[in-house]
Motif scaffolding. Sequence first.
Motif, short mmCIF file in Angstrom:
data_model
loop_
_atom_site.label_atom_id
_atom_site.label_comp_id
_atom_site.label_asym_id
_atom_site.label_seq_id
_atom_site.Cartn_x
_atom_site.Cartn_y
_atom_site.Cartn_z
N THR A 105 0.85 -1.54 0.28
CA THR A 105 0.18 0.15 -0.05
C THR A 105 0.85 0.76 0.04
OG1 THR A 105 -0.21 0.48 2.40
CG2 THR A 105 -2.09 -1.00 1.28
N PRO A 106 0.47 1.96 -0.22
CA PRO A 106 -1.21 2.66 -1.21
C PRO A 106 -1.41 2.37 -2.59
CG PRO A 106 0.42 4.16 -1.90
CD PRO A 106 1.64 3.93 -0.46
N THR A 152 -3.56 1.17 4.25
CA THR A 152 -3.00 0.71 5.68
C THR A 152 -3.22 1.92 6.72
OG1 THR A 152 -1.57 -0.92 4.45
CG2 THR A 152 -1.52 -0.24 6.90
N ILE A 159 -1.31 3.64 9.72
CA ILE A 159 -0.35 3.54 10.38
C ILE A 159 -0.60 4.19 11.41
CG2 ILE A 159 0.99 3.77 7.80
CD1 ILE A 159 1.47 6.53 8.02
N GLY A 160 -0.91 4.27 12.07
CA GLY A 160 -1.23 5.30 13.22
C GLY A 160 -2.02 5.72 14.01
N HIS A 161 -2.49 6.72 15.33
CA HIS A 161 -3.93 6.86 15.43
C HIS A 161 -3.20 8.54 16.03
CE1 HIS A 161 -4.49 2.44 15.57
NE2 HIS A 161 -5.62 3.00 15.27
N GLN A 162 -4.11 9.23 16.21
CA GLN A 162 -4.43 9.96 17.18
C GLN A 162 -5.50 10.11 17.83
OE1 GLN A 162 -1.37 11.63 18.06
NE2 GLN A 162 -0.79 12.92 16.77
N TRP A 170 -8.73 10.23 15.28
CA TRP A 170 -8.13 10.17 13.98
C TRP A 170 -6.62 8.72 13.98
CZ3 TRP A 170 -4.90 15.02 12.93
CH2 TRP A 170 -5.13 16.01 13.20
N ILE A 193 -4.18 7.03 11.47
CA ILE A 193 -3.82 8.16 10.22
C ILE A 193 -3.42 6.82 9.35
CG2 ILE A 193 -1.55 8.81 9.91
CD1 ILE A 193 -3.30 10.79 10.98
N ASP A 236 -1.58 4.99 5.19
CA ASP A 236 -0.87 6.20 4.13
C ASP A 236 -1.13 6.52 2.87
OD1 ASP A 236 -1.40 3.29 3.08
OD2 ASP A 236 0.55 2.43 3.67
N GLU A 240 2.33 11.76 2.41
CA GLU A 240 1.54 10.14 2.36
C GLU A 240 0.93 10.07 3.57
OE1 GLU A 240 2.17 8.05 0.11
OE2 GLU A 240 3.92 9.84 -0.63
N HIS A 241 0.07 11.28 4.27
CA HIS A 241 -0.75 10.44 5.32
C HIS A 241 -2.11 10.93 4.78
CE1 HIS A 241 3.35 11.18 7.12
NE2 HIS A 241 3.12 10.96 7.50
N LEU A 284 -3.18 -0.64 13.80
CA LEU A 284 -1.93 -0.53 13.34
C LEU A 284 -2.46 -2.16 12.43
CD1 LEU A 284 0.53 1.64 12.77
CD2 LEU A 284 1.15 -1.05 14.33
#
Lengths: 385, 385
Positions: A8-9, A260, A262-265, A270, A272, A274, A317-318, A346
């Motif tokens: 991905t992407p 995919t 790739i993370g969180h806030q 949120w 996040i 890719d 890219e985010h 994740l």
Amino acid sequence: MKLDHIETPAALIDVARMQKNIARMQGQMNTLGVAFRPHVKTTKCIDVVRAQIAAGARGITVSTLKEAEAFFAAGVADILYAVSMVPAKLPRALALRRQGCDLKLVVDNPGAASAIAAFGDQHGETFEVWIEVDTDGHRSGITPEQDTLLVVGLILHDNGVKVGGVMTHAGSSYELDTPEALAALAEQERAGCVRAAERLREAGIACPAVSVGSTPTALAAAQLDGVTEVRAGVYVLFDLVMHNVGVCALDDIALSVLATVIGHQADKGWAILDAGWMALSRDRGTSKQAHDFGYGQPCLLNGTPLAGYVVSGANQEHGILSSTSASTEAEATAGSADDITQRFPLGMKLRILPNHACATGAQFPEYHAVAPDGASVEWRRFHGW
Amino acid sequence: MKLDHIETPAALIDVARMQKNIARMQGQMNTLGVAFRPHVKTTKCIDVVRAQIAAGARGITVSTLKEAEAFFAAGVADILYAVSMVPAKLPRALALRRQGCDLKLVVDNPGAASAIAAFGDQHGETFEVWIEVDTDGHRSGITPEQDTLLVVGLILHDNGVKVGGVMTHAGSSYELDTPEALAALAEQERAGCVRAAERLREAGIACPAVSVGSTPTALAAAQLDGVTEVRAGVYVLFDLVMHNVGVCALDDIALSVLATVIGHQADKGWAILDAGWMALSRDRGTSKQAHDFGYGQPCLLNGTPLAGYVVSGANQEHGILSSTSASTEAEATAGSADDITQRFPLGMKLRILPNHACATGAQFPEYHAVAPDGASVEWRRFHGW
């Protein structure tokens, strides 16, 4: 390769949906009794175009000479280059015709018409030119009643250039969202283009082709008397803009971006991704429509849309996936901090439906064409001019 | 090749401006006493990166593993992949390290940290990881005071992964437009990232690198105590967004799109260009800023901006150039119908300054690098992931 293994992407084409879209448009054209000339700018992909031709398309429409060169090299000879010609591009057009490409040029002004006539005369080549007609004030073209229409027609005709037809594109159809308005614009597009052809014929210019089209008007037209062919591009994949226009359902959209988490806030609600704007494109066509889908509609891997979530922001890219109901940061914090990390862990993969299939596809060197059993193959596309 | 002979649309880099931009940023870094690691996502072009390294850059930042692979193949070994790592991408990262690439990964969450540690253990590879710090709430990262920072640091450190540093990106700097606000954010970015490094060091984790940066904060920073390196990308070309932020003049913008006038709609005051959104990109970054430049600022071939004109609309391969003063169609008809066809005759070539250099460049397979004498050479760029 299975979906789970694609890096991905990536740009995915759901082949079953694509074939359904192709069959629907070709069926509409068959019912209306006109030829269909798909606009290949949407995909720039020979695999897609072969499917369109296999279903009955006759010839293609291109937006660049590079498309003309690439598709001619792949075996398509009947090509309409649907952007106004300028003198500096004539050598490339000549080279294509000399190789046997039945390339048709487009003009909407006397200067370009004169230049094509002079260049053809100089090189002993009889170019075929179609005159662009403006039927909705959207972009280029000569309105049907303008004197310039006959001036251009006669410059071509009297100087040994074949006037192959008239063509128009009612691009303002993208701004509509009711069947009645689309049908009315389709009739306006048809009537204006037919009228332009009649005026040329009254002036002694044969003008055999009468070419109209945009995806919405092509699907909305009730009758196309006097029209010989229709052009449309985005229908083959559809997108969120077309969904808002009202000509497709969400589950007709054949293009998605595989992404995919790739993370969180979590405190902001949120996840996040890719897939940022480099993958999704900067096209925010739905921002001016009744339903704003942000940078795209997230779906599960099986294609099910995740109602209540949207790609709300994008860096290069985010991508930022968030709930549509959490309209403030405080609400997000109160309601969905846990939800977002649990629903979108994740590494989870999602499919994002795009605003605009032409723009999103252009961000990728290839599509992954996904069969109903989940297996995929790569379909190359090209970019540049 | 001279500008007149380049086929349109084309992406031009004014090499003298680019070199001036490179020298300015490197000079600022030298003055501040920090290393400089340019972000190559802006150009994805080895010729540009060679100029940055020749001026003093140490290593590069990338936004995709494809960039890492391409630049490592071209001889650059010190590479920071500045997007959060996910497990599925570790095999490609491992392959690069096995070939001798000094690839550094980035994480901002315990799950990714654990996955890297486990994967490294499984394959006998000591990965180097930098921890992403959030200093402005803009995107990814862990805020300096969050406990997660130490959790992630210890997962890595205690499991044989080298914690190479911390890094942050104050992307919200793009939303500012005064020197004072930029300087304040630069200090916030610096202080937050240094604080994160100190917390890790207090926990027994060496954390040698402290990496900050965005183009606006890099240029606005008054001091960078505790910082070891700065990252920035778009400074190398600049664009209209950066002009509005206040960190460059119009004549610092090194990227432009060469376009040709292909027609007119004189009654609307429009000249039609062969650069639409496929060439200019759909990025409308200036739409939210004090000066909205539409789809771009037209300039003469010599680079002189045409004040009072803008690319006001764009289809895929058509751009609409119009006067900024003709705010209604009636005004355009009254004042500029003749003006537009006479000032912008058919075949005239123009250079369009873009909203966003990263987005516009990505639309092209190559740049044409233009020397002060007008001669140009092709510099390839790549796309995809």
